[in-house]
Design a protein around this motif. Structure first.
Motif, PDB file in Angstrom:
ATOM      1  N   TRP A  97       0.810  -1.214   0.000  1.00 31.52           N
ATOM      2  CA  TRP A  97       0.000   0.000   0.000  1.00 31.52           C
ATOM      3  C   TRP A  97       0.842   1.263   0.000  1.00 31.52           C
ATOM      4  CZ3 TRP A  97      -4.919  -0.101  -1.390  1.00 31.52           C
ATOM      5  CH2 TRP A  97      -5.601  -1.307  -1.298  1.00 31.52           C
ATOM      6  N   GLU A  98       2.163   1.103   0.035  1.00 33.31           N
ATOM      7  CA  GLU A  98       3.021   2.290  -0.028  1.00 33.31           C
ATOM      8  C   GLU A  98       3.394   2.653  -1.466  1.00 33.31           C
ATOM      9  OE1 GLU A  98       5.202   1.552   4.305  1.00 33.31           O
ATOM     10  OE2 GLU A  98       6.245   1.022   2.450  1.00 33.31           O
ATOM     11  N   VAL A  99       3.110   1.729  -2.389  1.00 30.88           N
ATOM     12  CA  VAL A  99       3.437   1.999  -3.803  1.00 30.88           C
ATOM     13  C   VAL A  99       2.364   2.902  -4.403  1.00 30.88           C
ATOM     14  CG1 VAL A  99       3.760   0.924  -6.077  1.00 30.88           C
ATOM     15  CG2 VAL A  99       4.622  -0.213  -4.024  1.00 30.88           C
ATOM     16  N   GLN A 100       2.830   3.868  -5.191  1.00 30.31           N
ATOM     17  CA  GLN A 100       1.909   4.808  -5.833  1.00 30.31           C
ATOM     18  C   GLN A 100       1.177   4.144  -7.006  1.00 30.31           C
ATOM     19  OE1 GLN A 100       1.796   8.017  -4.623  1.00 30.31           O
ATOM     20  NE2 GLN A 100       0.080   8.491  -5.985  1.00 30.31           N
ATOM     21  N   ALA A 101      -0.147   4.225  -7.014  1.00 23.51           N
ATOM     22  CA  ALA A 101      -0.931   3.727  -8.157  1.00 23.51           C
ATOM     23  C   ALA A 101      -2.076   4.690  -8.393  1.00 23.51           C
ATOM     24  CB  ALA A 101      -1.476   2.334  -7.876  1.00 23.51           C
ATOM     25  N   THR A 102      -2.310   5.007  -9.653  1.00 25.89           N
ATOM     26  CA  THR A 102      -3.341   6.005  -9.961  1.00 25.89           C
ATOM     27  C   THR A 102      -4.641   5.322 -10.366  1.00 25.89           C
ATOM     28  OG1 THR A 102      -1.516   7.239 -10.891  1.00 25.89           O
ATOM     29  CG2 THR A 102      -3.713   8.157 -11.221  1.00 25.89           C
ATOM     30  N   PRO A 103      -5.716   5.593  -9.650  1.00 26.53           N
ATOM     31  CA  PRO A 103      -6.987   4.979 -10.046  1.00 26.53           C
ATOM     32  C   PRO A 103      -7.469   5.531 -11.384  1.00 26.53           C
ATOM     33  CG  PRO A 103      -7.200   6.167  -7.936  1.00 26.53           C
ATOM     34  CD  PRO A 103      -5.858   6.472  -8.492  1.00 26.53           C
ATOM     35  N   PRO A 104      -8.199   4.722 -12.155  1.00 29.40           N
ATOM     36  CA  PRO A 104      -8.773   5.224 -13.414  1.00 29.40           C
ATOM     37  C   PRO A 104      -9.936   6.146 -13.087  1.00 29.40           C
ATOM     38  CG  PRO A 104      -9.608   3.048 -12.940  1.00 29.40           C
ATOM     39  CD  PRO A 104      -8.638   3.369 -11.835  1.00 29.40           C
ATOM     40  N   SER A 105     -10.575   6.663 -14.105  1.00 29.99           N
ATOM     41  CA  SER A 105     -11.773   7.465 -13.858  1.00 29.99           C
ATOM     42  C   SER A 105     -12.710   6.567 -13.063  1.00 29.99           C
ATOM     43  CB  SER A 105     -12.410   7.865 -15.177  1.00 29.99           C
ATOM     44  OG  SER A 105     -12.899   6.724 -15.845  1.00 29.99           O
ATOM     45  N   HIS A 106     -13.355   7.138 -12.108  1.00 29.21           N
ATOM     46  CA  HIS A 106     -14.061   6.318 -11.127  1.00 29.21           C
ATOM     47  C   HIS A 106     -15.136   5.419 -11.705  1.00 29.21           C
ATOM     48  CE1 HIS A 106     -12.742   8.303  -7.130  1.00 29.21           C
ATOM     49  NE2 HIS A 106     -11.814   7.593  -7.718  1.00 29.21           N
ATOM     50  N   PHE A 107     -15.341   4.306 -11.025  1.00 31.26           N
ATOM     51  CA  PHE A 107     -16.365   3.329 -11.368  1.00 31.26           C
ATOM     52  C   PHE A 107     -16.101   2.634 -12.704  1.00 31.26           C
ATOM     53  CE2 PHE A 107     -18.458   6.138  -8.305  1.00 31.26           C
ATOM     54  CZ  PHE A 107     -18.884   5.214  -7.366  1.00 31.26           C
ATOM     55  N   THR A 108     -14.822   2.407 -13.014  1.00 31.37           N
ATOM     56  CA  THR A 108     -14.525   1.544 -14.154  1.00 31.37           C
ATOM     57  C   THR A 108     -13.501   0.501 -13.711  1.00 31.37           C
ATOM     58  OG1 THR A 108     -12.837   3.093 -14.908  1.00 31.37           O
ATOM     59  CG2 THR A 108     -14.970   3.218 -16.005  1.00 31.37           C
TER      60      THR A 108
END
Ligand SMILES: *[C@@H]1O[C@H](CO)[C@@H](O)[C@H](O)[C@H]1NC(C)=O
Ligand SMILES: *[C@@H]1O[C@H](CO)[C@@H](O)[C@H](O)[C@H]1NC(C)=O
Ligand SMILES: *[C@@H]1O[C@H](CO)[C@@H](O)[C@H](O)[C@H]1NC(C)=O
Ligand SMILES: [Zn+2]
Ligand SMILES: [Zn+2]
Ligand SMILES: [Zn+2]
Length: 309
Positions: A97-108
């Motif tokens: 959980w310390e690694v950076q990850a970018t969520p996609p546009s929400h709800f996909t």
């Protein structure tokens, strides 16, 4: 996506109001007529000449809860070595959980794979013993597989060496180069990179519950965004209970390897009108539902029994 907040619930109708349909009779009849004409062997007579005797209004609430989650898992992975640096424990590796990850546009739904920093090392490829090549399975390394079709495998034709197969009697294997193929593990790079792979999965999980109810509300959608609380004060207990249960169920489910990023719930109102009508002395029923006045009539009285073959 409906976003307006809920209008205050309107007072329910008095019992005598039930005989007053919210859908005008002529609108119901029009919907019924176009339904009948769209069916291949329905006579339009019942829809045209049927006389409406009674209309009852029901409402169906459709409740929907969507939960947008993020889960993370790690595993050892191997890829061809393509110049990456071996950084194994040059620093302490970050935890998942310390690694950076970018969520996609929400709800996909979306999955991302990340090489965790400070976990990579370089090794010789075991599959090909660092040669970059493996024996072809198709021809067992011979470089030839099936019989030559020109000489039927004999290597000669008309007492001369077969020119198609150079007298070998066999066709050259199309899968390989002289019995050898590129190693799939290292893609011919001879070495592999071993590292910890972090898999980040974004998922849109939806739960739907449908409940029928006989109350009228004028506002037809209500939705709430972000982490939701159960629908307090909604004028239908079944919906409130379903909401509480589902929200609790989902929130307790996503605690360990996953977390909830966002939730949204919507309540849609689907109007349903039951229309009783008489045709040729008999009583029949059809339903008009939804905002587009769709019609459902299971026992339409005048269908011809033509069998199309
Ligand atoms: C390759 O070897 C296997 C097992 O030894 C055999 O069954 C197969 O027929 C061989 N294939 C060719 C093209 O020689
Ligand atoms: C190969 O076999 C086919 C049919 O079995 C035959 O017609 C043909 O003449 C043969 N060719 C030679 C070169 O033996
Ligand atoms: C997203 O994933 C969930 C759960 O795996 C699935 O139920 C849903 O249908 C997926 N949505 C889309 C748009 O593929
Ligand atoms: Zn081969
Ligand atoms: Zn040949
Ligand atoms: Zn290899």
């Amino acid at each position: 996506v409906p976003t307006e907040p809920m209008a205050p619930p309107q007072p329910g109708p008095a019992p005598e109001d039930w005989s007053i349909p919210s859908l005008p009779e002529d609108v119901a009849q029009e919907a019924f007529k176009s339904f009948a004409s769209s069916q291949c062997c329905y006579s339009e007579a019942p829809a045209k000449n049927g006389v409406i005797t009674n209309m009852e209004v029901f409402n169906t609430y459709r409740y929907r809860l969507e939960t947008f989650t993020e889960s993370r898992s790690t595993e050892w992975a191997t890829k061809p070595h393509e110049g990456e640096l071996a950084d194994f424990y040059t620093q302490t590796a970050p935890r998942p959980w310390e690694v950076q990850a970018t969520p996609p546009s929400h709800f996909t739904n979306h999955t991302e794979e990340i090489r965790v920093p400070y976990t990579s090392s370089i090794q010789d490829c075991n599959s090909c013993h660092a040669t970059g090549k493996i024996q072809c399975q198709q021809c067992n390394g011979s470089g030839f597989d099936k019989e030559c079709w020109v000489c039927n495998g004999s290597g000669t034709k008309n007492d001369e060496s077969c020119s198609h197969c150079d007298g070998n009697g066999k066709e050259r294997c199309t899968e390989c180069d002289q019995g050898m193929k590129e190693c799939e593990t290292c893609k011919g790079k001879l070495r592999v990179l071993t590292y910890i792979k972090l898999k980040v999965t974004f998922e849109d999980i939806m739960k739907t519950n449908i409940h029928a109810l006989e109350t009228l509300m004028t506002k037809d959608t209500f939705s709430s965004h972000f982490q939701v609380y159960p629908l307090l004060g909604f004028p239908n207990t079944a919906i409130v209970e379903a909401s509480e249960r589902l929200v609790r169920e989902q929130q307790s489910k996503y605690t360990q390897n996953s977390r909830i990023l966002q939730q949204r719930q919507t309540v849609e109102l689907i109007p349903v009108t039951k229309v009783n009508y008489k045709w040729k002395g008999d009583s029949h029923v059809y339903y008009v539902y939804g905002n587009e006045n769709k019609v459902s009539a299971d026992n339409y009285p005048a269908t011809c029994c033509c069998v199309i073959q």
